[in-house]
Design a protein around this motif. Structure first.
Motif, PDB file in Angstrom:
ATOM      1  N   LEU A  21       0.903  -1.363   0.024  1.00 49.74           N
ATOM      2  CA  LEU A  21      -0.001   0.088  -0.088  1.00 49.74           C
ATOM      3  C   LEU A  21       0.992   1.272   0.073  1.00 49.74           C
ATOM      4  CD1 LEU A  21      -2.693  -0.962   2.618  1.00 49.74           C
ATOM      5  CD2 LEU A  21      -2.877  -1.165   0.221  1.00 49.74           C
ATOM      6  N   THR A  22       2.263   1.111  -0.477  1.00 44.63           N
ATOM      7  CA  THR A  22       3.021   2.236  -0.379  1.00 44.63           C
ATOM      8  C   THR A  22       2.573   3.471  -1.152  1.00 44.63           C
ATOM      9  OG1 THR A  22       4.801   0.662  -0.180  1.00 44.63           O
ATOM     10  CG2 THR A  22       5.321   3.085  -0.652  1.00 44.63           C
ATOM     11  N   ASP A  23       1.965   3.359  -2.356  1.00 45.22           N
ATOM     12  CA  ASP A  23       1.212   4.294  -3.079  1.00 45.22           C
ATOM     13  C   ASP A  23       0.410   5.050  -2.279  1.00 45.22           C
ATOM     14  OD1 ASP A  23       3.004   3.744  -5.091  1.00 45.22           O
ATOM     15  OD2 ASP A  23       1.431   2.786  -6.336  1.00 45.22           O
ATOM     16  N   GLN A  24      -0.475   4.571  -1.488  1.00 43.54           N
ATOM     17  CA  GLN A  24      -1.636   5.063  -0.692  1.00 43.54           C
ATOM     18  C   GLN A  24      -0.965   5.844   0.374  1.00 43.54           C
ATOM     19  OE1 GLN A  24      -5.283   2.875   0.156  1.00 43.54           O
ATOM     20  NE2 GLN A  24      -4.330   1.318  -1.497  1.00 43.54           N
ATOM     21  N   ALA A  25       0.242   5.279   0.767  1.00 47.41           N
ATOM     22  CA  ALA A  25       0.719   5.950   2.031  1.00 47.41           C
ATOM     23  C   ALA A  25       1.637   7.303   1.712  1.00 47.41           C
ATOM     24  CB  ALA A  25       1.877   4.930   2.590  1.00 47.41           C
ATOM     25  N   ASN A  26       1.517   7.594   0.466  1.00 41.87           N
ATOM     26  CA  ASN A  26       1.935   8.923   0.228  1.00 41.87           C
ATOM     27  C   ASN A  26       1.311  10.148   0.902  1.00 41.87           C
ATOM     28  OD1 ASN A  26       3.956   8.146  -1.848  1.00 41.87           O
ATOM     29  ND2 ASN A  26       2.413   8.222  -3.431  1.00 41.87           N
ATOM     30  N   ARG A 137      -2.437  -5.435  16.065  1.00 46.24           N
ATOM     31  CA  ARG A 137      -2.132  -5.510  15.023  1.00 46.24           C
ATOM     32  C   ARG A 137      -2.383  -4.538  14.243  1.00 46.24           C
ATOM     33  NH1 ARG A 137      -5.835 -10.554  12.045  1.00 46.24           N
ATOM     34  NH2 ARG A 137      -7.585  -9.068  11.864  1.00 46.24           N
ATOM     35  N   PHE A 138      -3.530  -3.519  14.541  1.00 51.05           N
ATOM     36  CA  PHE A 138      -3.580  -2.385  13.667  1.00 51.05           C
ATOM     37  C   PHE A 138      -2.720  -1.458  13.713  1.00 51.05           C
ATOM     38  CE2 PHE A 138      -5.734   1.784  13.500  1.00 51.05           C
ATOM     39  CZ  PHE A 138      -5.935   1.803  12.206  1.00 51.05           C
ATOM     40  N   PRO A 139      -2.409  -1.041  15.364  1.00 47.62           N
ATOM     41  CA  PRO A 139      -1.205   0.250  15.266  1.00 47.62           C
ATOM     42  C   PRO A 139      -0.040  -0.330  14.711  1.00 47.62           C
ATOM     43  CG  PRO A 139      -1.880  -0.819  17.483  1.00 47.62           C
ATOM     44  CD  PRO A 139      -2.941  -1.563  16.645  1.00 47.62           C
ATOM     45  N   THR A 140       0.337  -1.432  15.087  1.00 49.27           N
ATOM     46  CA  THR A 140       1.765  -2.261  14.622  1.00 49.27           C
ATOM     47  C   THR A 140       1.814  -1.985  12.977  1.00 49.27           C
ATOM     48  OG1 THR A 140       1.380  -4.342  14.498  1.00 49.27           O
ATOM     49  CG2 THR A 140       2.312  -3.263  16.747  1.00 49.27           C
ATOM     50  N   THR A 141       0.748  -2.299  12.480  1.00 54.05           N
ATOM     51  CA  THR A 141       0.712  -2.186  10.894  1.00 54.05           C
ATOM     52  C   THR A 141       0.692  -0.950  10.399  1.00 54.05           C
ATOM     53  OG1 THR A 141      -0.533  -4.509  10.978  1.00 54.05           O
ATOM     54  CG2 THR A 141      -0.675  -3.022   8.765  1.00 54.05           C
ATOM     55  N   LEU A 145       3.670  -0.003   7.766  1.00 50.96           N
ATOM     56  CA  LEU A 145       3.385   0.765   6.378  1.00 50.96           C
ATOM     57  C   LEU A 145       4.090   2.254   6.229  1.00 50.96           C
ATOM     58  CD1 LEU A 145       2.004   1.395   3.627  1.00 50.96           C
ATOM     59  CD2 LEU A 145       0.114   1.945   5.224  1.00 50.96           C
ATOM     60  N   ALA A 146       3.944   3.049   7.423  1.00 51.44           N
ATOM     61  CA  ALA A 146       4.409   4.306   7.413  1.00 51.44           C
ATOM     62  C   ALA A 146       6.172   4.153   7.328  1.00 51.44           C
ATOM     63  CB  ALA A 146       4.193   5.021   8.633  1.00 51.44           C
ATOM     64  N   HIS A 148       7.789   2.046   6.181  1.00 50.74           N
ATOM     65  CA  HIS A 148       8.247   1.258   4.624  1.00 50.74           C
ATOM     66  C   HIS A 148       8.257   2.444   3.567  1.00 50.74           C
ATOM     67  CE1 HIS A 148       8.837  -1.235   1.314  1.00 50.74           C
ATOM     68  NE2 HIS A 148       7.711  -0.919   0.827  1.00 50.74           N
ATOM     69  N   ALA A 149       6.991   3.330   3.858  1.00 50.44           N
ATOM     70  CA  ALA A 149       6.744   4.249   2.958  1.00 50.44           C
ATOM     71  C   ALA A 149       7.932   5.495   3.153  1.00 50.44           C
ATOM     72  CB  ALA A 149       5.257   4.997   3.131  1.00 50.44           C
ATOM     73  N   PHE A 150       8.287   5.631   4.230  1.00 47.13           N
ATOM     74  CA  PHE A 150       9.457   6.482   4.638  1.00 47.13           C
ATOM     75  C   PHE A 150      10.649   6.144   4.202  1.00 47.13           C
ATOM     76  CE2 PHE A 150       6.721   8.287   8.450  1.00 47.13           C
ATOM     77  CZ  PHE A 150       5.777   8.947   7.766  1.00 47.13           C
ATOM     78  N   GLY A 151      11.078   4.934   3.347  1.00 48.72           N
ATOM     79  CA  GLY A 151      12.049   4.451   2.892  1.00 48.72           C
ATOM     80  C   GLY A 151      12.995   3.474   3.753  1.00 48.72           C
ATOM     81  N   GLU A 152      12.227   2.851   5.000  1.00 54.02           N
ATOM     82  CA  GLU A 152      13.081   1.621   5.558  1.00 54.02           C
ATOM     83  C   GLU A 152      12.745   0.687   4.844  1.00 54.02           C
ATOM     84  OE1 GLU A 152      12.850   1.787   9.830  1.00 54.02           O
ATOM     85  OE2 GLU A 152      12.182   3.836   9.795  1.00 54.02           O
TER      86      GLU A 152
END
Length: 292
Positions: A21-26, A137-141, A145-146, A148-152
């Motif tokens: 979902l990286t694109d949505q995480a923009n 699991r919701f908060p850790t997910t 996601l964030a 990964h979106a931030f480049g990690e």
């Protein structure tokens, strides 16, 4: 297995799924924008970690505020509300105060809830939704996601989370009456969340602090039935301070998010020792919805 245990065990898989979902995480990146993150309870602690992670990644000034304390006195380009249910009264009330010119985003687990009508767009992690009142699991997910979106690269964190599902606990919950979770930077939010899990699931005495603040008073109540648990790159000298007070200490080189999985398991085991059902925590509901 209760719902909470099943949801804890599913986290490596939900983290992996979130990476698509990286694109949505923009919506969380927004380079150069001034951003505010809102939430209540667990979602507020997620907001604290997200704010630190976004600033650390160099995307812009980012604040985190408990939704019930939001006041529209500062200008933001974008406000992001973290709300699993999309129905928490304080989050909805805060969003109603946001100026129309400010872009609003909801990170939620459910479609079609009131938060949809108060935000411009929604990032829906329905695959990470939970039956349990106690969030795991919701908060850790959201954080996976964030990050990964931030480049990690989350590959190692996901594998370490699998290890955390099988790892030995740092102490026998039967011997622990008091927990202190410490963090620094983005892991302060994780420490706050870990302490909340212990309170919610096990009805036990737990605290959380920015790590170095432990010496500024909190150490006074540490003793032989205390466990002092450090998330992330905290000062190892604090372990000596805690041990001098008689406490057991724990720190790990594992990814802090994987460590949170272990802390969730500790809370669950402590609940079982106390004869409690973590799926039905005392006085708690899935969402705080207040009547006028």
């Amino acid at each position: 297995m209760n719902d909470t245990a099943a949801e804890i065990a599913s986290q490596p898989d939900t983290w992996q799924r979130s990476l698509a979902l990286t694109d949505q995480a923009n919506e969380l990146i927004a380079p150069g924008e001034r951003m505010l993150l809102l939430g209540c309870g667990t979602s507020w602690f997620v907001a604290q970690s997200l704010a630190e992670l976004r600033e650390r990644a160099g995307f812009g000034e980012t604040d985190a505020v408990c939704a019930s304390e939001f006041r529209p006195h500062r200008r933001y380009d974008r406000i992001v509300a973290v709300t699993r249910s999309g129905t928490s009264t304080e989050v909805l009330e805060a969003l109603r105060l946001v100026p129309a010119s400010t872009r609003t985003v909801a990170i939620t687990a459910v479609r079609g809830e009131p938060v949809d009508n108060l935000t411009d767009t929604q990032l829906v992690l329905d695959f990470a939704d939970e039956r349990s009142v106690v969030q795991t699991r919701f908060p850790t997910t959201v954080l996976a996601l964030a990050r990964h979106a931030f480049g990690e690269d989350l590959t190692e964190a996901i594998e370490q989370a699998r290890d955390a599902l099988e790892a030995s606990l740092p102490a026998d919950p039967a011997d622990i009456e008091h927990l202190v979770f410490l963090g620094t930077g983005w892991t302060v939010g994780l420490a706050n969340e870990a302490a909340l899990k212990v309170r919610e699931a096990a009805q036990a005495y737990s605290e959380s602090y920015p790590a170095k603040d432990f010496r500024h008073g909190p150490v006074a109540v540490a003793g032989r039935n205390s466990l002092v648990w450090s998330f992330g790159d905290t000062d190892p000298a604090l372990d000596e301070v805690a041990r001098a007070a008689g406490a057991t200490t724990y720190r790990s080189k594992q990814d802090p998010l994987a460590q949170l999985v272990l802390a969730q398991r500790f809370a669950l085991t402590m609940a079982a020792h106390r004869g409690l059902d973590p799926d039905h925590p005392r006085l708690l509901t899935r969402s705080v919805v207040l009547t006028p």
